[in-house]
Motif scaffolding. Sequence first.
Motif: not given
Length: 259
Positions: A44-45, A50, A73-74, A88-90, A92-94
């Motif tokens: 998802d970057q 993505q 995450v990020g 965590d991080g669903h 969001e970019p990981c």
Amino acid sequence: MRLATFNLLHGRSLHDGLVDPARLATAVAALDADVLALQEVDRDQSRSGQLDLTAVAAQALGAAEHRFAAAVVGTPGVAFRPLTHDDDGHGEPCYGVGLATRHPVLTWRVTRLRPAPVRSPVYVPGPGGGLVLLRDEPRVVLAAVLDTAHGPLTVAATHLSFVPGWNARQLRQIVRALRTLPAPRILLGDLNLPAWAARTVSGWHLLGRRPTYPAGQPRVQLDHALADRQGFDRLPPVTAVRTPSSTISDHRPLLVDLG
């Protein structure tokens, strides 16, 4: 069985700086690996469309099972935070590591490693690169116990810190963590350590000795396949080791054939 480890550089080509999912899939398919460990993997970057790059790689291999384990995450180099738990991080970019396998997985295990507490100088290739002081990132180990024709086999993927000494500490942590899983045990990944250091710190066997970095004219081996001495006699012998060139990444993949 063919084992492979590949630092993807999130699928980016050094020739044009682009991430093309078709080019990534072609590069991974060419490895024809039964077990593939991936590092510097995006999910998802925006820089990689993505995409879930582990899923792209698994489909290219025809892998029965795959998993992505986020380390942060990020976006590294921009802004990121450590994960607080595995879910965590669903959305969001990981960024992290992946593992794809053609063998059934009996169990998965994730182990998290703390970042080094200091910044360290690192050479960053490309325009605007050079020697820069970087903050270290949290790291992650993704292990799977596989159901193979030779019995259970533990295989793990990781990408260790670039900070000298801290990566050795992390490798010792990994050895302790993996020894709670069934033998034989194999660790695949970019350890940011030369071969002699990876062997000495872990006490494990090197399954292949070939330089993997930089991709154009490799001079040092940072990418390794290590096998625990405990249960090593139950592994098939190494029959071939290769580091083929690829259309993506600043690392070459390391391929090890067993049996």
